[in-house]
Design a protein around this motif. Sequence first.
Motif, PDB file in Angstrom:
ATOM      1  N   ASP A 114      12.321 -30.499  56.587  1.00  0.00           N
ATOM      2  CA  ASP A 114      12.591 -31.870  56.237  1.00  0.00           C
ATOM      3  C   ASP A 114      11.696 -32.530  55.620  1.00  0.00           C
ATOM      4  N   GLY A 115      11.495 -32.601  54.412  1.00  0.00           N
ATOM      5  CA  GLY A 115      10.378 -33.226  53.711  1.00  0.00           C
ATOM      6  C   GLY A 115       9.097 -32.192  53.694  1.00  0.00           C
ATOM      7  N   GLY A 116       8.222 -32.555  53.157  1.00  0.00           N
ATOM      8  CA  GLY A 116       6.887 -32.038  52.908  1.00  0.00           C
ATOM      9  C   GLY A 116       7.089 -30.650  52.057  1.00  0.00           C
ATOM     10  N   SER A 117       6.047 -29.846  52.210  1.00  0.00           N
ATOM     11  CA  SER A 117       5.995 -28.740  51.238  1.00  0.00           C
ATOM     12  C   SER A 117       5.414 -27.221  52.034  1.00  0.00           C
ATOM     13  N   ILE A 118       6.180 -26.016  51.272  1.00  0.00           N
ATOM     14  CA  ILE A 118       5.639 -25.036  51.712  1.00  0.00           C
ATOM     15  C   ILE A 118       5.425 -24.126  50.588  1.00  0.00           C
ATOM     16  N   VAL A 119       4.169 -23.696  50.436  1.00  0.00           N
ATOM     17  CA  VAL A 119       3.626 -22.980  49.232  1.00  0.00           C
ATOM     18  C   VAL A 119       2.894 -21.647  49.855  1.00  0.00           C
ATOM     19  N   GLY A 120       3.914 -20.462  49.468  1.00  0.00           N
ATOM     20  CA  GLY A 120       3.512 -19.184  49.805  1.00  0.00           C
ATOM     21  C   GLY A 120       4.699 -18.135  49.701  1.00  0.00           C
ATOM     22  N   ASN A 121       4.329 -17.042  49.741  1.00  0.00           N
ATOM     23  CA  ASN A 121       5.179 -15.828  49.976  1.00  0.00           C
ATOM     24  C   ASN A 121       5.878 -15.798  50.943  1.00  0.00           C
ATOM     25  N   VAL A 122       7.042 -15.642  51.208  1.00  0.00           N
ATOM     26  CA  VAL A 122       7.826 -15.382  52.718  1.00  0.00           C
ATOM     27  C   VAL A 122       8.548 -13.935  52.684  1.00  0.00           C
ATOM     28  N   VAL A 123       8.138 -13.460  53.672  1.00  0.00           N
ATOM     29  CA  VAL A 123       8.514 -12.058  53.978  1.00  0.00           C
ATOM     30  C   VAL A 123       9.547 -12.088  55.223  1.00  0.00           C
ATOM     31  N   TRP A 124      10.809 -12.029  54.926  1.00  0.00           N
ATOM     32  CA  TRP A 124      11.698 -12.315  56.071  1.00  0.00           C
ATOM     33  C   TRP A 124      11.859 -10.996  57.046  1.00  0.00           C
ATOM     34  N   GLY A 125      11.415  -9.876  56.845  1.00  0.00           N
ATOM     35  CA  GLY A 125      11.547  -8.734  57.621  1.00  0.00           C
ATOM     36  C   GLY A 125      13.046  -8.188  57.636  1.00  0.00           C
ATOM     37  N   ASP A 126      13.378  -7.651  59.012  1.00  0.00           N
ATOM     38  CA  ASP A 126      14.640  -6.854  58.903  1.00  0.00           C
ATOM     39  C   ASP A 126      15.678  -7.891  59.376  1.00  0.00           C
ATOM     40  N   GLY A 127      15.473  -8.877  59.980  1.00  0.00           N
ATOM     41  CA  GLY A 127      16.395  -9.527  60.818  1.00  0.00           C
ATOM     42  C   GLY A 127      17.223 -10.590  59.721  1.00  0.00           C
ATOM     43  N   ASN A 173       6.923 -10.122  65.922  1.00  0.00           N
ATOM     44  CA  ASN A 173       8.078 -10.668  66.877  1.00  0.00           C
ATOM     45  C   ASN A 173       9.432  -9.924  66.619  1.00  0.00           C
ATOM     46  N   THR A 174      10.087  -9.524  67.427  1.00  0.00           N
ATOM     47  CA  THR A 174      11.532  -8.862  67.493  1.00  0.00           C
ATOM     48  C   THR A 174      12.510  -9.730  67.972  1.00  0.00           C
ATOM     49  N   SER A 175      12.463 -10.932  68.541  1.00  0.00           N
ATOM     50  CA  SER A 175      13.494 -11.940  68.991  1.00  0.00           C
ATOM     51  C   SER A 175      13.916 -12.846  68.301  1.00  0.00           C
ATOM     52  N   GLY A 176      12.855 -13.345  67.212  1.00  0.00           N
ATOM     53  CA  GLY A 176      13.361 -14.365  66.333  1.00  0.00           C
ATOM     54  C   GLY A 176      12.336 -15.481  66.546  1.00  0.00           C
TER      55      GLY A 176
END
Length: 394
Positions: A240-253, A201-204
């Motif tokens: 908003d609540g819940g969980s996120i487990v894992g690496n996040v690679v944000w890229g260039d934006g 994705n390049t637009s966001g």
Amino acid sequence: DIRLGGLTYTSDAVNPPSVNYGLLIRGKVSGSGVHPGIVGHALVVGGTGHATTIDNGIGVTGTVSASGYGADSYGLSLLAGASTPRLDVNGSLTAATTAYVTSTTSGSTTTYSSQSGKATALFIDSGASLPVLTIGANHAISAAATGSASSATAIIDKSGTLTSITNNGGIGATITATDANADGVADTITGTPTALDLSANTSGVSISQVDTAPDDDTIAAPYIAGQILFGSGNDSLTSDGGSIVGNVVWGDGTGTFSLTDKAVYLGQMTSNGDIAVNIDSGSSAGLLSGTSLKFSTLHVGSDATLSIGLATATPTAAPLIGSGAATFDDGATLNLSSDKIIPTPVTYPIMTASSISLGELSTASLEGHIPYLYHADLVLNYAKPEFDAVFRLK
């Protein structure tokens, strides 16, 4: 070309959907590669060299599942030429693969061979189009692989068209290790479970996770399990609540990362662009060692927690690098840990920023917020500005 128009329901229809989907799956669609090496496809749209358009979107209230044995599997594939405005999953969309192991014996020697595959629940190919994805509460998109060399991806978008994801249920990927050579030791997993691969994705992309019923024990809290790969656009990840487990690679934006309403994050974060970070209202973020996150602003609320894992191999590199202000409200909590034993006193830079406000965080001692083995002091350098942690054994 093929076009499926939206279904029209009469006034006496039983439980009609709120959207007149061009394709609505209420039952079960499955595709199994029963024999080794046979790819399993449950549902494939497009890929014929002609346009395949599904008006109003695709709805899944039943089950779409695929499996492979020593082969790849795909739950829902949107191939080149496929176009639909949305996918709403209020059922189950899954893919699974299991490694196929064979052995040959010559004399007293047995040789083992393992044939692995990749499981992909939702595959959006280059040339397809799907801008909106929603997952309902208590429903999920998931991929599971058994075999140390196998891979699992819940969602991959190679088209770059997926820009809005709302998750009220689950997005997950898992890999289970096996002992392919029968030596009694599980083989090292070489693949990475990926929840969302949005790197094309390049637009966001906007990912919004919401716990729609935090006080109802019969409805599971939403989750994302597995790494998240963003592209070069400006992205948003909010929970908003819940969980996120894992690496996040944000890229260039640039981007936005926000946790509210007791949401939890655990993983390593890296970015090339600045990310606006907000951890608030009882939420907690655990940034594992190896994190290298650039931020435009950083806010930790009065009842929120930020935990940072320090990499002993790079003791001079701050895991958080800010171009704007970093603010810890009164009552905020900061926890620090290291990925290896620290035998001698070391000063670790924690973050740099244009300004740093630590609120009520003690600069004298971090007792109770570091491993018991250590004593650590926070040192705030207003001139840079930067704050460091001085670790030493007790």
